[in-house]
Design a protein around this motif. Structure first.
Motif, PDB file in Angstrom:
ATOM      1  N   ILE A  39       0.880  -1.268  -0.047  1.00  0.00           N
ATOM      2  CA  ILE A  39      -0.131  -0.165   0.187  1.00  0.00           C
ATOM      3  C   ILE A  39       0.779   1.180   0.055  1.00  0.00           C
ATOM      4  CG2 ILE A  39      -1.653   1.566   1.357  1.00  0.00           C
ATOM      5  CD1 ILE A  39      -3.073  -0.703   2.167  1.00  0.00           C
ATOM      6  N   ASN A  40       0.941   1.963  -1.004  1.00  0.00           N
ATOM      7  CA  ASN A  40       1.666   3.078  -1.060  1.00  0.00           C
ATOM      8  C   ASN A  40       0.799   4.580  -0.991  1.00  0.00           C
ATOM      9  OD1 ASN A  40       3.487   5.020  -1.803  1.00  0.00           O
ATOM     10  ND2 ASN A  40       4.073   4.406  -4.010  1.00  0.00           N
ATOM     11  N   LEU A  41       0.940   4.940   0.091  1.00  0.00           N
ATOM     12  CA  LEU A  41       0.427   6.413   0.446  1.00  0.00           C
ATOM     13  C   LEU A  41       1.090   7.360  -0.319  1.00  0.00           C
ATOM     14  CD1 LEU A  41      -0.977   6.209   4.005  1.00  0.00           C
ATOM     15  CD2 LEU A  41      -2.214   5.402   1.908  1.00  0.00           C
ATOM     16  N   GLY A  42       2.425   7.203  -0.652  1.00  0.00           N
ATOM     17  CA  GLY A  42       3.161   8.031  -1.236  1.00  0.00           C
ATOM     18  C   GLY A  42       2.860   8.371  -2.438  1.00  0.00           C
ATOM     19  N   ILE A  43       1.706   7.903  -2.835  1.00  0.00           N
ATOM     20  CA  ILE A  43       1.260   8.215  -4.568  1.00  0.00           C
ATOM     21  C   ILE A  43       0.896   9.687  -4.359  1.00  0.00           C
ATOM     22  CG2 ILE A  43      -1.361   7.424  -3.852  1.00  0.00           C
ATOM     23  CD1 ILE A  43      -1.166   6.177  -6.586  1.00  0.00           C
TER      24      ILE A  43
END
Ligand SMILES: Nc1ncnc2c1ncn2[C@@H]1O[C@H](COP(=O)(O)OP(=O)(O)OP(=O)(O)O)[C@@H](O)[C@H]1O
Ligand SMILES: [Mg+2]
Lengths: 307, 498
Positions: A39-43
């Motif tokens: 899960i990449n919240l850095g998107i």
């Protein structure tokens, strides 16, 4: 009468498509990332970086295409930072995502100041003279750029890629279980690296479309949470690339509707109105979870992120 | 004849303070089947995982073709022609059989679309081994026996020259096991080196050339098959003499019916249960026999309240315990030993103590700590309540589940293949506990693929075929294997005997 109706319909369609396009790219990128169990919240940060760098290059070169490509590249580069944190140092995924977001927020605010108020050459419209007479389609193509067909093609390609290629299959496998994948001779870390970078590439491209094509301006923090919305839409789309399209269009439509309501002069707080698209998505999420279903489509390894 | 393909040279594997494998020295040769015997936790799986690159040796080394092994992980192992069928299968339940086969095949082409002829060889082995399995079905929807066939095809697909089987027959019916024996023999005759980890002496007599015996991590004996009598091999394994003494539970004096299945119907992909009616009395052990894949797992899921029924009811002591809707939350009052306990019955990253108290945890009530008693009563090794369940050997995990489900008095028990993967001493213990439940007043349903055991101990035997109970027989000593076999397969007795 008919012509008028067509015109209104076309105007709404075009507005919906254009507002959804950046989101389609970002959501697609996040879907692919989550399919390998990450899960990449850095998107959010990757989109912002793409928007900033894309706009800067677009302005500097007078070529919107170069801008879009630079934006995608910037998103991918930033996603490498995330990949390093998560895959090499084994940092927490959520924390690493927030870190990447903060990096992007800081750097784009600083370097972006020079871009405020600049003009960028827009992408050419798809319409041509002979089309103008065709009802509906004439208006549609006249106000649309290549960004929309590109987004649709990207979604179709990603869905096909996952189902019909060896790497796509390996992505699905790693998302189910990295341990079992390793037992089968797959290198989960390499696969995750690929997916994270592809996700960054798409998010950066989406961000660049936002600044270069959709708004054609740069503003600080201009993604306004679109990246985070993408993370939520992935769940609504049940981790299926093909569902990204309709879900993002619903979001786009809700956004267009609130804008029109606002400009029609209804006395509703603009802050409340701005929340409507998010509420719509939340509603879809709730409804789709109430409907009984055993198979959620969630990659099994994602659960360990929250363990 | 050339030298051995694999040599273990004083290889040791430690997990923290546990010595799983202790200075093992062993050679493996092409063209022969080497059986590795040992009780639960002896270190058999770990020994082979060292070769397969999952657990590199802590000390000592491994030679392949006389050269130090460069195998760093499973991918390397496959490239070196080493294939392993794991005790817990390494499959992706959510993916299709096709995808599972293609994922494990090094030659999978880039385009994996249905029309690409390049993927055909990956499916060919399965088509030969098990033509009835549809490659588009999800692995989760296959029976355990079918899953193993998929696993086998994967290993054959990599054209391995060293094939490791970790307890392959513990999940198979006698007929399937017989097929597998023939198959293993053929692999060896074709020149492969086959390693067969097993508890079943039938496997050894059927196809082993040499026998290695492990006890507490050490290889205590290697001999040619037939060189030593089976009894002395068993005593080497156990360190003590073991006699098979399955004592049947007491006959029921008065039938008080306690567990009812009333016209149960249920549907799952590829399987449908039709009108199943059974009544089990207090103190009764009802055996359920059938060829794998005839609805056993669905029936178990229905009785345990995991899978919704479409009509009918399951009633225990006057209360319905069936699930009618997937959304319902339901905790079964039954003592329930499911198949594949590693996947279905334990939380691997919780401690043994917590695993024993899963029900209390779920209900939010207090956890008690009589764990140590239970662990030693059920012989769970090592009996450390604070250890993580995931680090137990396959057999000890099975015992852990038995301890939780049979350790307290129950009014009903559902046991699915409760002795799968257990050594002889443990099998004895689990049966004793299971029958003790019946004698204390439980109604027991016992799903098994071991006809001999069923016929020794069950009061009645129900035969399941294609999702229906085709007969319920009193086990009064007049039943014959052939008769049950005929009912299981739907053939006439003379056809079965032929
Ligand atoms: N990953 C691990 N971490 C810690 N201890 C382990 C691990 N894997 C195995 N062990 C321990 O090593 C010992 C040997 O285990 P192994 O799985 O090799 O036994 P086995 O002979 O295959 O037994 P079974 O017949 O029950 O499968 C056991 O005591 C087990 O608890
Ligand atoms: Mg084992």
């Amino acid at each position: 009468m008919d012509a008028e109706l067509f015109a209104i319909l076309a105007a709404w369609s075009v507005a919906t498509l254009r507002s959804a396009t950046p989101l389609i790219f970002a959501t697609l990128g996040e879907t692919l990332t989550q399919r390998v169990g990450v899960i990449n919240l850095g998107i959010e940060g990757e989109m912002l970086m793409g928007a900033c760098v894309g706009f800067a290059v677009g302005v500097a070169t007078n070529n919107p295409w170069l801008g879009l490509m630079a934006g995608a590249f910037a998103g991918a580069l930033l996603s490498l930072v995330y990949a390093f944190l998560v895959l090499v140092t084994h940092a927490n995924q959520i924390g690493s995502g927030l870190a990447v977001w903060m990096i992007a927020l800081g750097t784009t605010s600083y370097f972006g100041r020079a871009l405020v108020g600049q003009q960028v050459t827009p992408l050419p419209n798809l319409g041509s003279d002979w089309m103008d007479d065709i009802p509906f389609l004439g208006v549609l193509f006249d106000q649309m750029t290549m960004a929309v067909p590109l987004a649709i093609a990207a979604v179709l390609f990603a869905a096909w890629w996952l189902a019909n290629t060896r790497p796509g299959m390996q992505w699905r496998a790693v998302g189910e279980s990295a341990v079992v994948a390793a037992e089968n001779g797959i290198r989960p870390r390499l696969v995750r690296l690929h997916a994270i970078v592809v996700g960054g590439l798409l998010a950066g491209f989406g961000g660049a479309i936002l600044s270069v094509d959709y708004t054609q301006t740069w503003a600080q923090e201009m993604t306004k949470g679109r990246g985070l919305i993408a993370v939520g839409l992935v769940i609504v789309a049940r981790w299926k690339p093909i569902l990204v399209l309709p879900i993002c269009l619903v979001f786009g439509l809700a956004e267009v509707a609130t804008l029109r309501v606002q400009s029609a002069g209804f006395a509703v707080s603009p802050h409340l109105l701005a929340a409507v698209p998010y509420l719509v998505v939340l509603l879809i999420l709730i409804v789709s979870h109430i409907m009984p279903r055993r198979d959620t489509g969630m990659p099994a390894d994602l659960k360990s992120v929250f363990a | 004849m050339s030298g051995p393909v694999v040599e273990f040279k004083a290889a040791t594997k430690r997990f923290g303070a546990t010595v799983a494998v202790d200075t093992a020295t062993l050679d493996i040769r092409s063209g022969e089947v080497l059986a590795v015997l040992g009780e639960n936790g002896a270190g058999k799986s770990t020994l082979m995982k060292m070769l397969y690159g999952i657990h590199p040796p802590s000390e000592g080394h491994i030679l392949i073709d006389g050269k130090p092994s460069a195998v760093q992980g499973p991918a390397d192992a496959m490239r070196n022609g080493i294939g392993m069928v794991f005790q817990h299968f390494s499959q992706f339940p959510a993916l299709s059989v096709r995808d599972n086969l293609l994922l494990a095949w090094p030659k999978t082409p880039f385009w994996t679309g249905r029309r690409n002829a390049g993927i055909a060889p990956a499916l060919a082995t399965l088509a030969e081994l098990a033509p009835h399995i549809d490659p588009d079905v999800r692995v989760a929807d296959l029976s355990v026996g079918e899953q193993q066939l998929v696993e086998l095809s994967k290993v054959l697909n990599i054209s391995a020259r060293i094939v490791i089987f970790d307890e392959p027959t513990s999940v198979l019916t006698p007929a399937e096991a017989h097929n597998l024996h023939g198959f293993i023999r053929r692999l060896a005759d074709d020149g492969m080196a086959v390693i067969l980890i097993t508890h079943k002496l039938a496997d050894v007599t059927a196809c082993a050339d040499r026998i290695a015996v492990m006890r507490r991590g050490a290889i205590v004996d290697v001999s040619a098959s037939g060189e030593k009598p089976i009894s002395s091999i068993v005593s080497l394994m156990m360190g003590k003499e073991i006699k098979r003494t399955l004592t049947a539970p007491k006959p029921i004096k008065q039938r008080v019916e306690q567990l009812f299945l009333n016209n149960v119907c249920a549907k799952a992909p590829g399987m449908e249960l039709r009108n199943i009616s059974l009544r089990i009395a207090k103190g009764e052990v009802l055996g359920i026999a059938g060829v794998a894949g005839n609805g056993q797992s669905l029936l178990a899921d229905v009785i345990a309240g995991l899978h919704p029924i479409t009509s009918g009811d399951v009633v225990l002591e006057g209360q319905s315990i069936a699930r009618r809707d997937v959304r319902q939350t339901l905790a079964t009052p039954l003592g329930y030993i499911p198949e594949q306990p590693r996947e279905n019955a334990v939380v691997e990253d919780m401690t043994l103590l917590r695993n024993l108290n899963l029900r209390a945890l779920a209900a939010g009530s207090r956890v008690d700590d009589e764990a140590l008693d239970l662990l030693s009563r059920f012989n769970v090794n090592p009996p450390e309540p604070g250890r993580l369940a995931g680090s137990l050997s396959g057999g000890n995990l099975q015992k852990l589940v038995s301890a939780r489900e049979l350790g307290t008095p129950r009014s009903g028990v559902l046991a699915c293949y409760p002795t799968m993967g257990l050594d002889l001493a443990a099998i004895e213990m689990v049966y004793q506990e299971l029958f003790a439940q019946a004698e204390a007043g439980a109604a027991v349903i016992w799903i098994s693929e071991d006809l001999d055991d069923l016929m020794l101990a069950a009061h009645r035997i129900a035969i399941l075929r294609e999702g229906e109970v085709v007969a319920v027989k009193d086990n009064d000593g007049t039943l014959s294997r052939d008769e049950i076999g005929a009912l299981m397969t739907g053939l006439r007795i003379d056809e079965v005997a032929a």
